[in-house]
Write a protein that holds these residues in place. Structure first.
Motif, short mmCIF file in Angstrom:
data_model
loop_
_atom_site.label_atom_id
_atom_site.label_comp_id
_atom_site.label_asym_id
_atom_site.label_seq_id
_atom_site.Cartn_x
_atom_site.Cartn_y
_atom_site.Cartn_z
N SER A 56 0.83 -1.21 0.00
CA SER A 56 0.00 0.00 0.00
C SER A 56 0.86 1.26 0.00
O SER A 56 0.61 2.20 -0.77
N VAL A 59 -5.13 -3.28 -3.20
CA VAL A 59 -4.61 -1.99 -2.74
C VAL A 59 -5.01 -0.93 -3.75
O VAL A 59 -5.23 -1.21 -4.93
N THR A 99 -7.66 -2.07 5.49
CA THR A 99 -7.86 -2.03 4.06
C THR A 99 -7.83 -3.44 3.48
O THR A 99 -7.64 -4.42 4.20
N ASP A 119 -5.72 -5.10 1.73
CA ASP A 119 -4.53 -5.91 1.87
C ASP A 119 -4.49 -6.64 3.21
O ASP A 119 -3.89 -7.71 3.34
#
Length: 386
Positions: A27, A63, A220, A222
């Motif tokens: 990210s 991402v 997030t 990921d």
């Protein structure tokens, strides 16, 4: 040679071959590269990576770096067969440029509607591959028409190659670690009937839960992917549990139960050994693996082990994996029980919600029954159902 000695020999050999690896956050790297690209091409408002799950033939957001004012597209999955344009890119291996998205019909997909709603007008899409394997797609999106001219595309292909390398290196490194531990864990799985299908199912249940509840915890996509990769290693320490306990058809006595519970300590020791031998201590999110291995038997009311943690003191990833593991264990045949129906398994985790299992994680599974059932049907064991 004992199972433990075999595992240690494998780990040492693999470490010698792998060398010392250090991987930064994907990210962060994508955001950094987006800033550089933005300086040259201000119209490029978004860079995103979606990963491909070949077993389920599904795409999943991974991402993304967005300009301010763009609503993120997080936690989104779809069958690749529902996106013919991406299928064509996957088959051809070639980039796809669309310099006026307004001329294309808005398809009835979340992604298409989102692109239209956010005002994107042109795009460049690249496949990400490792050897002959499709790993996913890289998207460059702009809110202006005709951004992706031939010179711009030629420049972005270089950036795209770099982002692809970052993604494949991160995944390859994690998969190397996971593969090493899963190789060792296969000894235990054969012995205690914990099959590869169980691991495939529960890892996908865990990713589904993480996808659903992650945003409310500031996580997030990921994070959900790392949950998916690491969760299959939750019981690696069972390699050190004797057959007389693993295969016992009835309930364990107190001494046997204590010996069984030591598998989380053994598992953490094995994980630490491989992390150190491979030089992976700086791998982003590596603490997630440690937390999953050591804490997936902790319970919200403090009745779990090894430390009797309660509530938020239990790492989120361990709470997620615990829910996925309990649910699939109920639906699996074991040496001491037949499999439960999915309906009965749903009812049982709902009963455990808030006391033993993390309530939002349970609710995520209850809210996604259709996806849970698809995963269950895709990865089947030979089981006898009550």
């Amino acid at each position: 040679m004992s199972v433990t000695d075999s595992w240690q020999e494998f780990a040492a050999s693999a470490a010698r071959q792998a060398g010392n690896l250090h991987v930064a956050s994907v990210s962060d790297k994508v955001r950094e590269l987006h800033q550089r690209i933005h300086e040259r091409y201000p119209a490029i408002a978004r860079i995103a990576v979606a990963l491909y799950d070949p077993e389920m033939r599904r795409l999943k957001t991974f991402v993304a770096s967005n300009d301010p004012g763009i609503s993120p597209l997080n936690g989104y999955e779809c069958p690749i067969d529902s996106v013919p344009s991406l299928l064509a890119i996957a088959e051809s291996g070639q980039a796809r440029v669309v310099n006026d998205l307004s001329k294309l019909p808005v398809s009835d997909t979340t992604h298409s509607r989102w692109l239209h709603h956010e005002g994107f007008l042109s795009s460049l899409t690249l496949p990400i591959r490792r050897s002959d394997q499709l790993l996913g797609f890289l998207f460059f999106d702009a809110r202006e028409r005709d951004v992706f001219t031939d010179p711009v595309v030629a420049d972005l292909l270089l950036y795209g190659h770099l982002i692809g390398m970052i993604v494949t290196q991160e995944l390859a490194t994690v998969q190397m670690l996971v593969g090493g531990l899963r190789l060792a864990s296969q000894f235990a799985h054969v012995r205690d009937l914990e099959t590869g299908a169980h691991l495939d199912r529960m890892a996908r249940y865990a990713r589904l839960i993480a996808r659903e509840i992650g945003p409310s915890h500031g996580k997030t996509d990921d994070y959900a992917e790392n949950i998916f990769l690491f969760s299959a290693l939750h019981d690696i320490g069972k390699v050190g549990v004797p057959d007389r306990i693993l295969l016992k058809p009835g309930k364990l006595d107190d001494a046997e139960r204590e010996e069984m519970r030591r598998h989380v300590i053994v598992g953490l020791q094995m994980a630490e050994r491989l992390i150190n031998d491979f030089g992976l201590a700086s791998l982003s999110n590596i603490d997630m693996l440690r937390n999953i291995v050591i804490a997936h038997h902790e319970r919200m009311d403090g009745s779990g082990y090894p430390h009797g943690l309660t509530g938020d003191a239990i790492p989120l990833e361990a709470r997620i994996v615990a829910t996925a593991d309990v649910f699939d264990a109920l639906a699996c045949a074991r040496s001491y029980k037949p499999a439960w129906t999915l309906e009965n398994a749903f009812q049982e985790i709902e009963r455990m919600s808030g006391t033993q299992l993390y309530a939002p994680a349970v609710q995520a599974l209850l809210d996604c029954r259709e996806e849970v059932e698809a995963i269950y049907q895709r990865f089947q064991d030979a089981i006898v159902t009550l």
